[in-house]
Design a protein around this motif. Sequence first.
Motif, mmCIF file in Angstrom:
data_model
loop_
_atom_site.group_PDB
_atom_site.id
_atom_site.type_symbol
_atom_site.label_atom_id
_atom_site.label_comp_id
_atom_site.label_asym_id
_atom_site.label_seq_id
_atom_site.Cartn_x
_atom_site.Cartn_y
_atom_site.Cartn_z
ATOM 1 N N TYR A 197 40.639 44.740 38.453
ATOM 2 C CA TYR A 197 40.398 43.712 39.468
ATOM 3 C C TYR A 197 39.918 44.336 40.776
ATOM 4 N N ASN A 201 36.403 43.699 42.723
ATOM 5 C CA ASN A 201 36.359 43.267 44.115
ATOM 6 C C ASN A 201 35.492 44.170 44.972
ATOM 7 N N GLY A 240 43.707 35.729 31.705
ATOM 8 C CA GLY A 240 43.631 35.224 33.067
ATOM 9 C C GLY A 240 42.715 36.064 33.932
ATOM 10 N N LEU A 241 42.842 37.393 33.845
ATOM 11 C CA LEU A 241 41.954 38.258 34.613
ATOM 12 C C LEU A 241 40.503 38.072 34.176
ATOM 13 N N LEU A 244 39.189 34.890 35.623
ATOM 14 C CA LEU A 244 38.961 35.034 37.056
ATOM 15 C C LEU A 244 37.656 35.759 37.334
ATOM 16 N N GLN A 248 34.285 34.363 39.197
ATOM 17 C CA GLN A 248 33.784 35.017 40.399
ATOM 18 C C GLN A 248 32.354 35.516 40.191
ATOM 19 N N GLY A 281 34.496 31.451 31.587
ATOM 20 C CA GLY A 281 35.736 31.452 32.348
ATOM 21 C C GLY A 281 36.665 30.331 31.914
ATOM 22 N N LEU A 285 40.369 30.922 30.342
ATOM 23 C CA LEU A 285 41.551 30.308 30.934
ATOM 24 C C LEU A 285 42.289 29.452 29.911
ATOM 25 N N TYR A 299 47.343 36.467 37.656
ATOM 26 C CA TYR A 299 45.912 36.387 37.336
ATOM 27 C C TYR A 299 45.543 35.026 36.760
ATOM 28 N N GLN A 302 45.303 32.798 39.812
ATOM 29 C CA GLN A 302 44.062 33.020 40.545
ATOM 30 C C GLN A 302 42.856 32.467 39.791
ATOM 31 N N ALA A 303 42.904 32.571 38.475
ATOM 32 C CA ALA A 303 41.820 31.998 37.681
ATOM 33 C C ALA A 303 41.798 30.481 37.804
ATOM 34 N N ALA A 306 40.106 29.704 41.032
ATOM 35 C CA ALA A 306 38.659 29.875 40.894
ATOM 36 C C ALA A 306 38.042 28.745 40.082
#
Length: 421
Positions: A197, A201, A240-241, A244, A248, A281, A285, A299, A302-303, A306
């Motif tokens: 992650y 970023n 989840g990651l 996300l 993004q 995505g 999810l 994660y 956060q997903a 998003a």
Amino acid sequence: MTPQPTAGPGGAVETVFRMEFPRVVAAVARIVWDVGIAEELAQDALVAALEQWPRDGVPDNPGAWLTATARHRAVDLVRRRETYARKLAEIGRDADLVTAPPEPPADPDDIDDDLLRLVFTACHPALSAEARTALTLRLLGGLTTAEIARAFLVPEATVAQRIVRAKRTLARKNVAFEVPYGPDREARLGSVLDVIYLIFNEGYAATAGDDWLRPALCEDALRLARVLSGLMPKEPEVHGLTALLEFQASRTAARTGPDGEPVLLADQNRARWNRMLIARGVAALARADAVASGPTGPYVLQAAIAACHAHAYRYEETDWHRIAALYALLAARTPSPVVELNRAVAVSMAEGPEAALPLVDALTEVSALRDYHLLPSVRGDLLSRLGRAAEARQEFTRAAELAGNAREREMLRRRAEEMGG
């Protein structure tokens, strides 16, 4: 110290330094089984490129050239170990490791991916959490110690020490260059996810330099997340990651203007968002939800945030109340001043800037955010929306002074100028 890139033919050396260096390190580490030595050999290959390319021209495949050069030097090193066993003490290896280690036995869960092996090696539990992150960002992300230091708000010397000590620890403990199996894999998963992650970023919003985006880092991180999803289909946080990062990454084309300047979320042309990545995505999810059995992980949360943005075809359609609620859950799950700052932004959109300003003001007393440029940036935006232009100008000016990325700094200066004198 890693050689700094210089202006080579067509900017090729800069490109290789940022994009190919991690792959070269990973490929060589599989031969020598020592990430410190692998990095040195990769650096030697970069030096050779700096010497030869201006004279002979840039190869058709610069990455392959670098990898082949580094691998040849690695093979020579292994042969010297075999021939001169008496020199083993100089490089801290045992006599039974004088030859290149055999390939591990076939395993249905094995991953033939040197970059992923490098991530798991750098995330070995023998290292501290800070060292794991710094080492992986250095080796896999190709970041300089200065960039890593800025990202974590610590002195550059501290990061350099962490990296040196981490490589020495891995060498001293003879840590295998491999993706672990069973319980060992589970134990290292959290660190691996965090590192992937952080790499994404850094590509999504570079902490330093002239470019706002570094797409190669995003691509590497997203690819590794997808590979992990295939490896661990029953781990909701892995999905989840992945979700996300898919969400993004879908915005990448809309995040910069014609001249490379940043475009804020509210101003992005959502027709340029990649709907295929959004669909991926959504699917990731859904897989996370399907295999979840306990509390929702950070994660996945956060997903879900998003996903709220991805489902809004216009900025005005964003479900800010749900986003604020999700940030509240995230703050409870993983308390962090940065999460609280993001929650304040969501609250400002759901309930108005007057409701969010006290939340942001409370964060100004947090020492970890003292030099975090987004704190005065958010506060400046809230003050601007409240009609307090002079105060907003001060905040945007301070944010610009703290920003390490040139593009972001220019944007913040423009916002300060828009507030008038």
